[in-house]
Write an enzyme that holds these catalytic residues in place. Structure first.
Site, PDB file in Angstrom:
ATOM      1  N   GLU A 147      10.567   4.046   7.225  1.00 47.63           N
ATOM      2  CA  GLU A 147       9.801   4.808   8.223  1.00 47.63           C
ATOM      3  C   GLU A 147      10.154   4.447   9.681  1.00 47.63           C
ATOM      4  O   GLU A 147       9.293   4.075  10.467  1.00 47.63           O
ATOM      5  CB  GLU A 147       8.298   4.641   7.963  1.00 47.63           C
ATOM      6  CG  GLU A 147       7.909   5.121   6.573  1.00 47.63           C
ATOM      7  CD  GLU A 147       6.463   4.843   6.202  1.00 47.63           C
ATOM      8  OE1 GLU A 147       5.659   4.462   7.065  1.00 47.63           O
ATOM      9  OE2 GLU A 147       6.129   5.001   5.006  1.00 47.63           O
ATOM     10  N   ASN A 188      14.181   4.716   3.610  1.00 49.57           N
ATOM     11  CA  ASN A 188      13.071   5.406   2.940  1.00 49.57           C
ATOM     12  C   ASN A 188      12.090   5.946   3.978  1.00 49.57           C
ATOM     13  O   ASN A 188      11.694   5.228   4.902  1.00 49.57           O
ATOM     14  CB  ASN A 188      12.369   4.367   2.047  1.00 49.57           C
ATOM     15  CG  ASN A 188      11.325   4.947   1.134  1.00 49.57           C
ATOM     16  OD1 ASN A 188      11.571   5.925   0.435  1.00 49.57           O
ATOM     17  ND2 ASN A 188      10.138   4.349   1.124  1.00 49.57           N
ATOM     18  N   HIS A 225       5.187  12.427  -0.262  1.00 50.75           N
ATOM     19  CA  HIS A 225       3.728  12.593  -0.168  1.00 50.75           C
ATOM     20  C   HIS A 225       3.473  13.998   0.374  1.00 50.75           C
ATOM     21  O   HIS A 225       3.970  14.347   1.445  1.00 50.75           O
ATOM     22  CB  HIS A 225       3.124  11.567   0.796  1.00 50.75           C
ATOM     23  CG  HIS A 225       3.361  10.148   0.385  1.00 50.75           C
ATOM     24  ND1 HIS A 225       2.739   9.572  -0.687  1.00 50.75           N
ATOM     25  CD2 HIS A 225       4.158   9.179   0.910  1.00 50.75           C
ATOM     26  CE1 HIS A 225       3.130   8.310  -0.814  1.00 50.75           C
ATOM     27  NE2 HIS A 225       4.006   8.052   0.139  1.00 50.75           N
ATOM     28  N   GLU A 255       8.055   8.115  -3.629  1.00 50.35           N
ATOM     29  CA  GLU A 255       6.601   7.836  -3.555  1.00 50.35           C
ATOM     30  C   GLU A 255       5.792   9.113  -3.779  1.00 50.35           C
ATOM     31  O   GLU A 255       4.831   9.390  -3.053  1.00 50.35           O
ATOM     32  CB  GLU A 255       6.229   7.255  -2.183  1.00 50.35           C
ATOM     33  CG  GLU A 255       7.015   6.033  -1.775  1.00 50.35           C
ATOM     34  CD  GLU A 255       6.533   5.429  -0.462  1.00 50.35           C
ATOM     35  OE1 GLU A 255       5.467   5.796   0.056  1.00 50.35           O
ATOM     36  OE2 GLU A 255       7.257   4.549   0.057  1.00 50.35           O
ATOM     37  N   ASP A 257       3.255  11.868  -4.461  1.00 51.81           N
ATOM     38  CA  ASP A 257       1.897  12.256  -4.862  1.00 51.81           C
ATOM     39  C   ASP A 257       1.565  13.535  -4.107  1.00 51.81           C
ATOM     40  O   ASP A 257       2.052  13.761  -3.008  1.00 51.81           O
ATOM     41  CB  ASP A 257       0.845  11.151  -4.644  1.00 51.81           C
ATOM     42  CG  ASP A 257       0.826  10.554  -3.258  1.00 51.81           C
ATOM     43  OD1 ASP A 257       1.293  11.201  -2.303  1.00 51.81           O
ATOM     44  OD2 ASP A 257       0.325   9.419  -3.121  1.00 51.81           O
TER      45      ASP A 257
HETATM   46  O1  G3I Z   1      -4.928  -7.096   1.463  1.00 56.66           O
HETATM   47  C1  G3I Z   1      -6.203  -6.616   1.849  1.00 56.66           C
HETATM   48  C2  G3I Z   1      -7.291  -7.343   1.129  1.00 56.66           C
HETATM   49  O2  G3I Z   1      -7.235  -8.707   1.505  1.00 56.66           O
HETATM   50  C3  G3I Z   1      -8.633  -6.700   1.459  1.00 56.66           C
HETATM   51  O3  G3I Z   1      -9.625  -7.302   0.678  1.00 56.66           O
HETATM   52  C4  G3I Z   1      -8.619  -5.207   1.190  1.00 56.66           C
HETATM   53  C5  G3I Z   1      -9.912  -4.526   1.594  1.00 56.66           C
HETATM   54  O4  G3I Z   1      -9.702  -3.154   1.840  1.00 56.66           O
HETATM   55  O5  G3I Z   1      -7.572  -4.622   1.908  1.00 56.66           O
HETATM   56  C6  G3I Z   1      -6.299  -5.137   1.535  1.00 56.66           C
HETATM   57  O6  G3I Z   1      -5.294  -4.499   2.205  1.00 56.66           O
HETATM   58  C7  G3I Z   1      -5.020  -3.162   1.829  1.00 56.66           C
HETATM   59  C8  G3I Z   1      -3.647  -3.095   1.202  1.00 56.66           C
HETATM   60  O7  G3I Z   1      -3.289  -1.739   0.960  1.00 56.66           O
HETATM   61  C9  G3I Z   1      -3.545  -3.869  -0.101  1.00 56.66           C
HETATM   62  O8  G3I Z   1      -4.356  -3.307  -1.082  1.00 56.66           O
HETATM   63  C10 G3I Z   1      -5.085  -2.322   3.084  1.00 56.66           C
HETATM   64  O9  G3I Z   1      -6.417  -2.270   3.571  1.00 56.66           O
HETATM   65  C11 G3I Z   1      -4.582  -0.914   2.783  1.00 56.66           C
HETATM   66  O10 G3I Z   1      -4.460  -0.196   4.008  1.00 56.66           O
HETATM   67  C12 G3I Z   1      -3.219  -0.985   2.137  1.00 56.66           C
HETATM   68  O11 G3I Z   1      -2.813   0.337   1.868  1.00 56.66           O
HETATM   69  C13 G3I Z   1      -1.467   0.484   1.469  1.00 56.66           C
HETATM   70  C14 G3I Z   1      -0.691   1.276   2.512  1.00 56.66           C
HETATM   71  O12 G3I Z   1       0.624   1.467   2.061  1.00 56.66           O
HETATM   72  C15 G3I Z   1      -0.638   0.553   3.862  1.00 56.66           C
HETATM   73  O13 G3I Z   1      -0.042   1.389   4.795  1.00 56.66           O
HETATM   74  C16 G3I Z   1      -1.466   1.241   0.163  1.00 56.66           C
HETATM   75  O14 G3I Z   1      -2.073   0.453  -0.859  1.00 56.66           O
HETATM   76  C17 G3I Z   1      -0.023   1.555  -0.239  1.00 56.66           C
HETATM   77  O15 G3I Z   1      -0.031   2.394  -1.361  1.00 56.66           O
HETATM   78  C18 G3I Z   1       0.658   2.268   0.925  1.00 56.66           C
HETATM   79  O16 G3I Z   1       1.978   2.563   0.571  1.00 56.66           O
HETATM   80  C19 G3I Z   1       2.764   3.201   1.592  1.00 56.66           C
HETATM   81  C20 G3I Z   1       4.200   2.792   1.349  1.00 56.66           C
HETATM   82  O17 G3I Z   1       4.303   1.393   1.315  1.00 56.66           O
HETATM   83  C21 G3I Z   1       5.117   3.385   2.414  1.00 56.66           C
HETATM   84  N1  G3I Z   1       4.959   4.809   2.502  1.00 56.66           N
HETATM   85  C22 G3I Z   1       3.590   5.298   2.659  1.00 56.66           C
HETATM   86  C23 G3I Z   1       2.698   4.734   1.557  1.00 56.66           C
HETATM   87  C24 G3I Z   1       1.303   5.306   1.671  1.00 56.66           C
HETATM   88  O18 G3I Z   1       0.691   4.861   2.853  1.00 56.66           O
END
Ligand code: G3I
Length: 375
Positions: A147, A188, A225, A255, A257
C-alpha cells in the site's frame, strides 16, 4: 465472442467434491487460500476448515507477521504470533503467503520518527533481514511492500517515503531478495483492480522504476476488497492483470472479500455477491499469470469489515455460523467447470446464479471451448 462448444451444467448444490483448493488446482491454479488471524487459532470449528488442505492450499497471517507484532520495539523481535500461523502451514503442508514487511500501517511508534535517509535505510534493513531471515524458506511469497500509494496515485507520505522517497521500495525489495532468495517478492495494494485508474498507473510506473534500479519484483498482489454490486467486472480485472503481467512473473488476488453495504441482505444481494466473487475467480482463471486467490478470511465470524465499516459486512464465503453461502457454491461451480473443460488461461463465461426460495441455488455454467477466445 464465439462459442464453438457450449455446455450448461445445472446444479442445485455445490459440486459433490467441492473443496476450493482441490478444484482450483484441478483448474490449473497454484492455490486457493485464506487469511487466518491469531484469535481464530483456538476455535476448533474454525481450524477444522482452515487446516483442510483441500479447501485452502495456502494461508496468510492476517496480522501475525506485521511490524507491530514482529519488531514492537526497535531491535527486539517477537515471532510468537507469526509462528503460530506459520506452524499451521508447516503441519498441514499448506503454502504460506507471508504478509507484510514494509507497510505504513500497524507500525510501532519508533518507526515513524523523523529519520534521515541513512537511519531509515538501516531500520528497514534490520527489520527485513531479521523477519524475512526468520521465515527464510517458509514463505511461498512475501508481500514486501504494501500500500505505497494513495487512491489518486500519489505516493503515500509514510515515514519510509518521507525519509527515502521511492528508494525505500527499491531498498526493501533488494534486501528481501538477498535475505530469502527463493521466495516470490510481491508488491501488494488495494483499489488497483479496476482498470485503469491513477493508482494502477502509479503502480506500473513504480514497478518499472524499481526494476530498472536493479531490484527484483516477482509479483503484484491485487487485494480485492470490494463492495457487492460495485465490484470491478471480470473484463476490467483481466485488463488490469494483463498490464501487470507485462512487468512481473505472476499476479494474484491476495485479500478478497466482497462486503454488503446494507444489512440484512436479500436473496438478490447474495446472488449479486456470488456474481461478484465469480468475476474475480473467473478473471484469475483466464489470466495466464494469475497464480491464485486468497480470501481475507473465510468466515464472517473473523472478518475485519464490521470493525472498520460499521453496518457493513457479510463479506466472506462462509457466514458466521460456518454455512457456505451462494457465493461459495458459485465459485466452486466455476472452478469445477474450468477444471472439467481444461479452460485455464482461456475464456470462461460467467455462470448465471439463481437463488430460489429457501436459498436454493441454481448455477448455470456456460463455458467456452478452450480456444483462447476472449483473452
Ligand atoms: O492487537 C490489538 C489488541 O492488543 C487489542 O486488544 C485489540 C482490541 O481491538 O486490537 C488489536 O489490534 C487490532 C489488530 O487488527 C489485531 O487484531 C486492531 O485494533 C485492528 O485495527 C487490526 O485490524 C487489522 C487491519 O489490517 C489493520 O489495518 C485487521 O485485523 C486485518 O485484517 C487488516 O488487514 C489489512 C491487510 O493487512 C492489508 N490490506 C488491508 C487489510 C484490511 O484492512
Amino acid at each position: 465472442m464465439h462459442f464453438s462448444q457450449l455446455f450448461v451444467a445445472l446444479l442445485t448444490a455445490a459440486p459433490a467434491d467441492c473443496q476450493l483448493d482441490k478444484l482450483a488446482k484441478a483448474a490449473g491454479l497454484k492455490y486457493f487460500g485464506t487469511a487466518v488471524d491469531n484469535p481464530a487459532l483456538n476455535n476448533q470449528q474454525y481450524m477444522r476448515i482452515a487446516r483442510d488442505k483441500d479447501e485452502f492450499g495456502s494461508i496468510t497471517p492476517a496480522n501475525g507477521q506485521k511490524w507491530s507484532n514482529t519488531e514492537p520495539s526497535q531491535g527486539r523481535f517477537n515471532y510468537g504470533s507469526g509462528d503460530a500461523i506459520a506452524n499451521v502451514a508447516k503441519q498441514t503442508g499448506q503454502l504460506l503467503r507471508c504478509h507484510t514487511l514494509v507497510w505504513y500501517n500497524q507500525l510501532p511508534g519508533y518507526v515513524s520518527s523523523n529519520y534521515n535517509r541513512d537511519q531509515m535505510q538501516r531500520i528497514i534493513t534490520t527489520h527485513i533481514q531479521n523477519v524475512a531471515g526468520h521465515y527464510k524458506g517458509q514463505c511461498y511469497a512475501w508481500d514486501v511492500v504494501n500500500e505505497a500509494f494513495e487512491d489518486d496515485g500519489k505516493f503515500r507520505q509514510s515515514a519510509m517515503y518521507r525519509a527515502m522517497g521511492i528508494d525505500y521500495i527499491t531498498h526493501s525489495f533488494k534486501i528481501a531478495a538477498q535475505t530469502d532468495p527463493s521466495t516470490k517478492l510481491y508488491y501488494n495494494d488495494f483499489n488497483i483492480e479496476r482498470c485503469c485508474n491513477a493508482k494502477i498507473n502509479a503502480t506500473l510506473a513504480m514497478v518499472k522504476t524499481v526494476q530498472a534500479a536493479g531490484a527484483r519484483i516477482d509479483g503484484i498482489g491485487m487485494q480485492g476488497h470490494s463492495r457487492v454490486g460495485k465490484s470491478p467486472s471480470k473484463r476490467e480485472l483481466m485488463d488490469t492483470m494483463a498490464r501487470f503481467s507485462e512487468l512481473v512473473q505472476e499476479v494474484a488476488f491476495t485479500e478478497v472479500d466482497i462486503r454488503h453495504t446494507k444489512l440484512p441482505t436479500t436473496a438478490a444481494d447474495r446472488e449479486q455477491q456470488a456474481k461478484d466473487y465469480v468475476d474475480v475467480v473467473g478473471a484469475c482463471l483466464e489470466t495466464p499469470k494469475c497464480v491464485g486467490i486468497t480470501i481475507w478470511d473465510y468466515t464472517d465470524q473473523y472478518s475485519w469489515i464490521p470493525g472498520q465499516y460499521p453496518g457493513e459486512g457479510e463479506a466472506c464465503l462462509w457466514d458466521r455460523s460456518y454455512n457456505k453461502k451462494v457465493a461459495y457454491t458459485s465459485v466452486a461451480s466455476l472452478l469445477q467447470s474450468a477444471a472439467e473443460a481444461g479452460l485455464r488461461g482461456k475464456a470462461v463465461a460467467t455462470p448465471a446464479v439463481d437463488v430460489g426460495e429457501g436459498g436454493k441455488v441454481t448455477v448455470r455454467t456456460v463455458a467456452a471451448e478452450a480456444t483462447g477466445v476472449g483473452r
